[in-house]
Motif scaffolding. Structure first.
Motif, PDB file in Angstrom:
ATOM      1  N   GLU A 131       0.805  -1.215   0.000  1.00 17.03           N
ATOM      2  CA  GLU A 131       0.000   0.000   0.000  1.00 17.03           C
ATOM      3  C   GLU A 131       0.840   1.267   0.000  1.00 17.03           C
ATOM      4  N   ARG A 132       1.966   1.250   0.699  1.00 20.60           N
ATOM      5  CA  ARG A 132       2.804   2.453   0.689  1.00 20.60           C
ATOM      6  C   ARG A 132       3.348   2.712  -0.709  1.00 20.60           C
ATOM      7  N   GLU A 152       0.460   4.031  -2.847  1.00 18.44           N
ATOM      8  CA  GLU A 152       0.177   5.430  -2.520  1.00 18.44           C
ATOM      9  C   GLU A 152       1.233   6.347  -3.139  1.00 18.44           C
ATOM     10  N   ASN A 189       1.348  -5.604   5.188  1.00 19.61           N
ATOM     11  CA  ASN A 189       0.683  -4.353   4.861  1.00 19.61           C
ATOM     12  C   ASN A 189       0.163  -3.733   6.152  1.00 19.61           C
ATOM     13  N   GLU A 190       0.749  -2.618   6.537  1.00 13.86           N
ATOM     14  CA  GLU A 190       0.468  -2.065   7.857  1.00 13.86           C
ATOM     15  C   GLU A 190      -0.962  -1.565   8.017  1.00 13.86           C
ATOM     16  N   SER A 191      -1.631  -1.216   6.927  1.00 16.36           N
ATOM     17  CA  SER A 191      -2.959  -0.620   7.064  1.00 16.36           C
ATOM     18  C   SER A 191      -4.000  -1.626   7.528  1.00 16.36           C
ATOM     19  N   TYR A 192      -3.869  -2.877   7.125  1.00 16.47           N
ATOM     20  CA  TYR A 192      -4.868  -3.850   7.566  1.00 16.47           C
ATOM     21  C   TYR A 192      -4.293  -5.022   8.347  1.00 16.47           C
ATOM     22  N   THR A 233      -3.342  -5.393  11.333  1.00 11.67           N
ATOM     23  CA  THR A 233      -3.335  -4.716  12.630  1.00 11.67           C
ATOM     24  C   THR A 233      -3.358  -5.726  13.772  1.00 11.67           C
ATOM     25  N   ASN A 247      -9.208  -4.582  -0.115  1.00 12.63           N
ATOM     26  CA  ASN A 247      -7.882  -4.030  -0.356  1.00 12.63           C
ATOM     27  C   ASN A 247      -7.291  -4.561  -1.656  1.00 12.63           C
TER      28      ASN A 247
END
Length: 699
Positions: A126-127, A130, A253-256, A258, A429
């Motif tokens: 994701e980074r 982005e 993937n840090e966004s999901y 968690t 995602n």
């Protein structure tokens, strides 16, 4: 400033083939401000790749050449197939405004570096995505999206064979952000299956139906049948939400990914947060999350793998109190293999002790390191590939270095992964799924087996295992896991036999199994009490009167008496005798009792007239020998080979089974020559003259 960045990003998108007008694409020239923008983008990317590994997959091609420079005519570094994993290191733009990613790729253990056009890479980081969106570094994605919206045809799905597409289309329509990458294995599907059936690589749990099992491996595990292995190895059976995540790239993937999502998944397992993990002050959810972030490996994968391996959490491998290994833990079951429970446990705990895994954190960290360094970063970067190594560019040869033996593990772990993403609200995602494609696949997905007519035998040493006789009919077996497997036409088979032969090819023994078809599969019972039930004792020839040939079969006097009185495992003697047929007919007609072109002679039992027969030709070394004699043949039949074989009918619970001795063939002519060459009869004697005339008449 942010507005300026967005504006320049829009300019760069326009520069790179952004406007879709029918079949016409508009391009523009770069100015100095745009060049500065590109350099700024490169710097921003360096900040990302220095902080973490950005992985991607080659796709939208059969294979792709990595170039030494960012140009189509640059020197070839290496050619890789679709599905090859690469690490993105840098970005550049050529004079034709094409974006190239500088990548490194590990191919069969060797690392290569070079450039690949961005359009041929699928990435879920994701980074990185982005960054691309901010700097406009993937203009081809906009073109592809425009084309797909206009035509309804998805470029990634079009790369797959037709039999894959309907299921992938359904997934794409439900999850537009998902990308599917064809992994070109270049491997023949049946060859893959044959290799995965060898060496105990593929097991099923004891709860599976007998028709899925082909012999016991260890107390709770069985060798998988070919049909059930095909079910799990055929990727088309897993192209739905509950199984697709076995093809997901296992990167972080840090966004999901968690900690909260991991905690929710573990809530109803032995790894819940009610108490700290053994010998730590941390919860399991925190351990998985922290290690995943550190190792850049999906913490969902780590949690799902431990849950898959440990189930209810009662294994001695994680108890911490197994005698001799107190205080050691092996949550991933690394090196925990063997043919007995004790071997599995001690091998796994030896590994834990040798690596200092004396608490839950150390064990999970160590296991994660093994998975990351030895699997994910070595080309086995999906659950499927960790179980079934069919990557021809991975560091380890195909069919080797496979994490587990349980063929259902990728599918069950995939369901756990799906639940994790679902609980995290992350199913939409940008997932990338690498899905293998094989050569010569069946036209449709391999079905779940519901029955089997395979007969599975473990043949004792000393017997000829190249041919298995089932109810007298020869079969050439397949050999898997030191077992011989033959597929018979139906569920009516009664007995299987193998023979022993001496150095001259004469049969000197036999071994017997009885067969019973139940629960849609054959149950095989060894019958050591029937070993050498029927024995071959050679041919003899008449030396007076009409030309004739005699075949002798033996049965142990003691065994016969037991079969007539107490029985052997419930089997009792009903009859025995000899079968005869023209040997040439054996290629077309089975040599079995009641078979076409087969003559049957009774030695013991009740004949069709109700008369009891019990013919004993001679008794030698405790065995009764009975015979069959073929006489009165015309001279033009002297060179014809005739086959003979003994048979015996046993009965158990009012059901008869027929067991056959070895079939042997001779002609009267060849037997006469053999006897003369042996010098059995004096030259000039009546017997010698009889045999010589027989040979002369045959010519």
């Amino acid at each position: 400033m942010k507005r300026k960045l967005a504006f320049l990003g829009a300019i760069l998108l326009a520069v790179f083939i952004f406007t879709y007008e029918g079949n016409t694409y508009q391009t523009h020239a770069l100015d100095e401000e745009d060049q500065a923008w590109i350099e700024e983008a490169r710097g921003a990317l360096q900040n990302i790749v220095e902080d973490r590994e950005v992985m991607a997959l080659v796709y939208l091609c059969d294979d792709l050449t990595i170039r030494a420079e960012a140009a189509e005519d640059s020197t070839k570094v290496v050619t890789v197939p679709s599905g090859q994993m690469v690490e993105i290191r840098d970005v550049t733009v050529d004079e034709d405004y094409q974006v190239w990613e500088k990548v490194s790729a590990e191919v069969k253990g060797k690392v290569y570096e070079g450039y690949i056009p961005r359009d041929y890479l699928a990435c879920s980081d994701e980074r990185f995505l982005e960054w691309e969106e901010l700097y406009g570094m993937n203009p081809g994605a906009a073109v592809m999206l425009a084309e797909e919206n206009a035509t309804g045809v998805y470029a990634d799905i079009e790369q797959f064979p037709e039999s894959y597409r309907p299921a992938l289309q359904a997934l794409k329509q439900k999850h537009p952000n998902w990308t599917f990458v064809r992994q070109n294995t270049g491997l023949d599907f049946q060859t893959v299956i044959n290799n995965e059936l060898q060496g105990g690589k593929s097991l099923v749990y004891k709860s599976y139906g007998d028709y899925c099992k082909e012999g016991q491996h260890s107390p709770n595990w069985y060798f998988a049948s070919e049909d059930v292995l095909k079910l799990y190895m055929d990727p088309r059976n897993s192209l739905h939400e509950n199984a697709i995540f076995q093809f997901e790239q296992l990167t972080y993937n840090e966004s999901y990914h968690t900690e909260a999502a991991v905690e929710t998944f573990l809530k109803n397992t032995f790894m819940n947060s009610n108490s700290p993990a053994p010998k730590t002050d941390m919860t399991f959810s925190h351990i998985f999350w922290a290690i995943g972030a550190e190792q850049q490996v999906s913490p969902f994968h780590l949690a799902a793998r431990v849950y898959q391996e440990q189930g209810q959490g009662t294994s001695p491998l994680i108890s911490g109190n197994y005698p001799g290994y107190e205080g050691y833990y092996n949550y991933f079951n690394i090196s925990a293999s063997g043919s007995t429970n004790e071997q599995v446990i001690t091998n796994g705990l030896n590994y834990a002790r040798n690596n200092g895994w004396d608490n839950a954190y150390a064990s999970i960290l160590g296991g994660a390191n093994v998975i990351s360094a030895n699997y994910i970063k070595k080309g086995q970067d999906t659950l499927y590939l960790q179980k079934f190594n069919v990557s021809t560019t991975a560091s380890n040869p195909v069919y080797t270095h496979q994490y587990m033996q349980n063929i259902a593990a990728p599918t069950s772990e995939a369901l756990s992964m799906k639940k994790l993403y679902e609980s995290a609200g992350a199913l939409e995602n940008t997932f990338v799924f690498k899905i293998p494609v094989y050569e010569n696949m069946p036209a449709s997905p391999c079905p779940m087996p519901t029955s089997s007519t395979n007969v599975v035998l473990q043949v004792p040493a000393g017997y000829d295992a190249s041919t298995i006789y089932v109810d007298g009919i020869p079969y050439t077996p397949q050999v898997w896991n030191n077992r011989r497997i033959v597929t018979v036409p139906n569920g009516n088979a009664q007995a299987a036999v193998v023979y022993r032969y001496n150095e001259n090819g004469a049969p000197i023994g036999m071994y017997v199994w009885t067969l019973e078809y139940r629960n849609n599969a054959y149950a095989v019972t060894e019958q050591p009490g029937l070993t050498d039930l029927l024995t071959y004792h050679g041919f003899s020839i008449r030396i007076t009167g009409k030309a004739g040939i005699r075949f002798k079969t033996g049965i142990s006097a003691d065994l016969r008496n037991t079969l007539l009185t107490g029985g052997v495992n419930g089997y009792y003697l009903k009859e025995y005798g000899t079968l005869v047929m023209n040997n040439a007919n054996r290629n077309t007609y089975p040599m079995i009792k009641g078979g076409e072109k087969v003559i049957s002679g009774l030695a013991y039992g009740t004949d069709s007239n109700g008369a009891h027969q019990d013919s004993i030709y001679e008794t030698v070394d405790g065995r009764y020998r009975y015979t069959s004699v073929l006489v009165g043949l015309p001279a033009d039949q002297y060179k014809v080979e005739y086959a003979f074989r003994g048979y015996i009918v046993l009965t158990k619970d009012n059901k008869d089974i027929t067991i056959y001795g070895p079939a042997m063939a001779k002609s009267i002519y060849s037997l006469a020559e053999q006897v003369l060459n042996m010098g059995t009869y004096a030259s000039g004697s009546e017997a010698d003259a009889f045999l010589r005339k027989l040979i002369s008449d045959a010519k």
